[in-house]
Design an enzyme around this catalytic site. Structure first.
Site, mmCIF file in Angstrom:
data_model
loop_
_atom_site.group_PDB
_atom_site.id
_atom_site.type_symbol
_atom_site.label_atom_id
_atom_site.label_comp_id
_atom_site.label_asym_id
_atom_site.label_seq_id
_atom_site.Cartn_x
_atom_site.Cartn_y
_atom_site.Cartn_z
ATOM 1 N N CYS A 131 0.837 -1.280 0.094
ATOM 2 C CA CYS A 131 -0.187 0.042 -0.127
ATOM 3 C C CYS A 131 0.786 1.258 0.013
ATOM 4 C CB CYS A 131 -1.075 -0.061 1.135
ATOM 5 S SG CYS A 131 -1.658 -1.541 1.205
ATOM 6 N N GLU A 132 1.725 1.357 -0.890
ATOM 7 C CA GLU A 132 2.418 2.555 -1.196
ATOM 8 C C GLU A 132 2.742 3.000 -2.492
ATOM 9 O OE1 GLU A 132 6.140 3.381 0.846
ATOM 10 O OE2 GLU A 132 5.518 2.330 2.379
#
Ligand code: LLP
Length: 421
Positions: free
Chosen positions: A346-347
């Site tokens: 999640c980046e």
């Protein structure tokens, strides 16, 4: 040259089809080729032929026990930078007198462990460290062999995060202060000052910075000898780069590098050490991953893989390029399509490549990141609670899991709960 080639339309590691390993181990995984590892080590060893030398593999690049044993069997020494690496080298059967201990902040515990188990030399990085090593050695009734790492203030012309030879970098002592520091070292009771160490950076694709640094080391050798120091060993560091992009002009060969060493310092009669990491293992390893989804965005398509930045951080950390190829060989004239190739973390930084042209690939297909053997598995983490990526070693038609993937329970059960919860 490596040993990852398409055969019968499928990418192989030596004689093993990668799909066979994927079916047995699951994805993602790292896979290394024994033949490539050995070939690269021998290239360095042969490049220094005729000089008294030891090639000390910089095991920070890939430190699996099976890789260390493979190289140790070839006669490699090891360059280590922590107690963990020292103990890994010893566990792989490397004798202390083939282990060089580098690193900018060796702790008292690390110094003791190395002195206790035997060490070829410490590459000392500062005066306080030199005093600490002397005091610890004296308290143990031994003498510590040391070189002092000089910072030659040379621009390695590589990525800023992996350049180490400029005066603003934290490494070594300024070469201009070397005479004073060597005089100080010679007065300390627990040290035997045997040589000079230098390392200016990693992924160098040009020999000129090496030449500049080694010329300074050669000059310093003369100056220090005139001051009465018995300089008999030169550790010339690592750093020779590898080709990450096929088709681009390749960096200089180990043989060119060896010739340069001979030219710069060969006449000094010193024992020569080098500490290559990346060139030995970089192109001896792949990261193999599976496509989970192909997602169409507003203005681009995303190839979403099951490998992520936690498994291979180099693109996120250094903007590094890795060739990514399908495991099933594409047809010669296959259409190419641009993808942003990403992992599930999640980046936005979890992006391996932007606008990368790829032949047709879809969900379930395997892809391989080339040149991932160095600074791949060793820099992996469990970020996003993704179990640590496993490693596989191939030799001919055999393969073995050399670090298995932890189970979810193993990962969770490493945590301990305080009694108040
Ligand atoms: N010796 C010393 C003292 C070093 O600091 C290094 C690497 C080496 C030898 C080995 O250098 P090599 O031959 O592998 O270039 N994680 C980064 C690379 C960091 C290099 C650190 N020092 C990357 O993925 O590019």
């Amino acid at each position: 040259m490596d040993h990852f080639l398409y055969r019968d339309g499928v990418l192989h590691a030596e004689d093993v089809p990668l799909a066979e390993i994927a079916a047995s181990v699951g994805t993602p995984f790292y896979v290394y080729s024994t033949a490539t590892l050995v070939r690269h080590f021998r290239l360095f060893d042969e490049a220094l032929a005729g000089m008294d030398h030891l090639v000390c593999y910089a095991m920070k690049a890939a430190s699996n026990q099976a890789i260390l044993k493979t190289l140790a069997a070839e006669g490699a020494g090891m360059d280590v930078v922590s107690a963990g690496e020292y103990l890994r080298a010893r566990a792989a059967g490397v004798p202390g007198d083939r282990i060089v201990f580098s690193g900018v902040g060796k702790t008292a515990q690390e110094i003791r462990i190395a002195l206790d188990g035997g060490v070829r030399q410490f590459n000392v990085e500062s005066e306080p460290e030199m005093e600490a090593i002397s005091a610890i050695a004296a308290s143990m009734g031994v003498v510590a062999p040391i070189t002092i790492r000089v910072n030659p203030d040379v621009d390695a012309r590589t990525h800023a995060k992996i350049a180490t030879g400029k005066s603003e970098n934290k490494f070594g002592i300024p070469i201009a202060r070397a005479r004073d520091v060597y005089a100080h070292a010679a007065r300390l009771p627990g040290l035997d000052v045997i040589g000079i160490d230098v390392h200016i950076g990693s992924q160098l694709t040009d020999l000129a910075p090496f030449e500049a640094a080694y010329a300074k080391v050669a000059e310093l050798t003369g100056v220090l000898r005139a001051d009465g120091h018995d300089i008999r060993r030169l550790d010339l560091g690592g750093g020779l780069g590898i080709p990450y992009t096929r088709g681009n002009e390749p960096p200089p060969l180990p043989s060119d590098y060896g010739d340069l060493i001979r030219r710069c310092v060969g006449h000094l009669g010193c024992e020569i050490e080098i500490e290559p990491g990346r060139l030995i293992v970089g192109n001896a390893g792949l990261l193999v991953s599976q496509v989970i989804y192909v997602k169409s965005g507003e203005d681009r398509d995303f190839l979403i893989l099951d490998a992520a930045m936690n498994d291979l951080i180099r693109p996120a950390m250094y903007e590094a390029h890795h060739d990514i190829v399908p495991v099933v060989e594409p047809d010669a004239g296959a259409d190419q399509h641009a993808f942003d190739i990403v992992g599930p973390v999640c980046e936005t930084g979890d992006t391996f490549a932007r606008h990368r042209m790829m032949p047709p690939v879809g969900p379930g297909d395997l892809v391989a990141f080339r040149s991932a053997g160095a600074y791949g598995a060793v820099m992996a983490s469990e970020y996003n609670s993704r179990p640590l990526v496993p490693e596989v070693l191939v030799k001919g038609d055999k393969f073995a899991v050399i670090r298995r993937r932890p189970t979810f329970d193993e990962m969770i059960n490493r945590d301990t709960i305080p009694e108040w919860l």
